[in-house]
Design an enzyme around this catalytic site. Structure first.
Site, PDB file in Angstrom:
ATOM      1  N   THR A 140      36.488  -7.048 -29.881  1.00 18.81           N
ATOM      2  CA  THR A 140      37.546  -6.143 -29.008  1.00 18.81           C
ATOM      3  C   THR A 140      36.493  -5.685 -27.930  1.00 18.81           C
ATOM      4  O   THR A 140      35.839  -4.920 -27.962  1.00 18.81           O
ATOM      5  CB  THR A 140      38.518  -5.252 -29.731  1.00 18.81           C
ATOM      6  N   ALA A 141      37.022  -5.999 -26.696  1.00 13.81           N
ATOM      7  CA  ALA A 141      36.281  -5.577 -25.455  1.00 13.81           C
ATOM      8  C   ALA A 141      36.834  -4.572 -24.794  1.00 13.81           C
ATOM      9  O   ALA A 141      38.354  -4.620 -24.568  1.00 13.81           O
ATOM     10  CB  ALA A 141      35.915  -6.834 -24.676  1.00 13.81           C
ATOM     11  N   THR A 193      38.325  -3.570 -21.719  1.00 12.59           N
ATOM     12  CA  THR A 193      38.658  -4.465 -20.471  1.00 12.59           C
ATOM     13  C   THR A 193      39.749  -4.127 -20.159  1.00 12.59           C
ATOM     14  O   THR A 193      40.737  -3.644 -20.844  1.00 12.59           O
ATOM     15  CB  THR A 193      38.513  -5.922 -20.510  1.00 12.59           C
ATOM     16  N   TYR A 250      47.058 -16.219 -30.664  1.00  8.20           N
ATOM     17  CA  TYR A 250      45.978 -16.063 -29.779  1.00  8.20           C
ATOM     18  C   TYR A 250      44.632 -16.478 -30.953  1.00  8.20           C
ATOM     19  O   TYR A 250      43.888 -17.344 -30.397  1.00  8.20           O
ATOM     20  CB  TYR A 250      45.687 -14.617 -29.796  1.00  8.20           C
ATOM     21  N   ASP A 305      40.460 -17.667  -9.912  1.00  7.97           N
ATOM     22  CA  ASP A 305      41.447 -16.772 -10.305  1.00  7.97           C
ATOM     23  C   ASP A 305      42.943 -16.845  -9.556  1.00  7.97           C
ATOM     24  O   ASP A 305      42.814 -17.436  -8.422  1.00  7.97           O
ATOM     25  CB  ASP A 305      40.710 -14.980 -10.374  1.00  7.97           C
TER      26      ASP A 305
END
Length: 246
Positions: free
Chosen positions: A174-175, A177, A142, A34
């Site tokens: 759609t999560a 997060t 996207y 990351d």
């Protein structure tokens, strides 16, 4: 899955962090890549990498593989978002999003392949999106990036099957997060936008990161040895079901 060596890009938060936690629960050895390692999942090794920089990716993958003692599983989870129609994003933004969401998978995969070829249980799982299947408003860039990820997944599955490397992808709806929350925070009416996103899910709720993580671990599991070239929707029925309009 005890002792399997797993590398997850974008593993510090959201779906990536949930996936890392699930692999750890299953007894796997987990490393994450990351850009920001200020928060990392427990019992994982963490390495800084910028998926838009090939040298950075190669170095981080090499460090992770050496630290883990090889690689069995690669989860290409890192990605960035974009909003707007084809009129709204500049060429620069198109190049930036495609470079991370699509070419980032290429960079991580080709860096990991020499190690995966040494494994008898090799698997790659790509995090795609329901946007690859379903036309969503204000998501042209996207959606294009994720449609390319889905096509890339199938091509990779065909290319690497003779080497014993399975390749699949998950298509979350759609999560709920941190990434989605950041998008909501930018909206004129965050609460209204969340309600709209929730309403388009046939289940009437957002997908959880844990649900996506469960699917990723399932696809990577050696017990799924006959599963390759599969696109698995984790979308609450968004791709195939329609809720009554009244």
């Amino acid at each position: 899955m005890k002792g399997l060596k797993v590398l997850i890009t974008g593993g510090a938060s959201g779906i990536g962090a949930a996936t890392a936690a699930r692999f750890v629960e299953e007894g796997a050895l987990v490393a994450i890549l990351d850009r920001d390692l200020s928060q990392t999942p427990a019992n994982t090794q963490a390495f800084v990498a910028d998926l838009s920089d090939d040298a950075s990716v190669r170095s981080a993958v090499e460090q992770a593989a050496q630290s883990l003692g090889g690689l069995d599983i690669l989860v290409n989870n890192a990605g960035i978002g974009a909003q707007g129609t084809v009129e709204d994003n500049s060429d620069e933004e198109w190049h930036r999003v495609l470079d991370v969401n699509l070419v980032g998978i290429v960079r991580a995969s080709r860096a990991a392949l020499p190690y995966l070829r040494e494994s008898s249980q090799a698997a790659i799982v790509n995090t795609c999106s329901i946007a690859a299947w379903t036309g969503l408003v204000q998501r042209a860039l996207y959606s294009a990036s994720k449609g390319a990820v889905q096509a890339l997944t199938l091509a990779m599955a065909a290319d690497h099957l003779p080497e014993g490397i399975r390749v699949n992808c998950v298509n979350p709806g759609t999560a709920d997060t941190p990434w989605v929350q950041r998008l909501l925070d930018k909206a004129d009416d965050p609460a209204g936008e969340r309600a709209r996103l929730t309403a388009r899910q046939p289940t009437g709720r957002l997908v959880s990161a844990d649900e996506v993580a469960h699917a990723i671990v399932h696809l990577a599991d050696p017990r799924s040895g006959s599963t390759t070239g599969t696109v698995l929707a984790i979308d609450g029925g968004m791709h195939t079901l329609r809720r009554p309009t009244s």
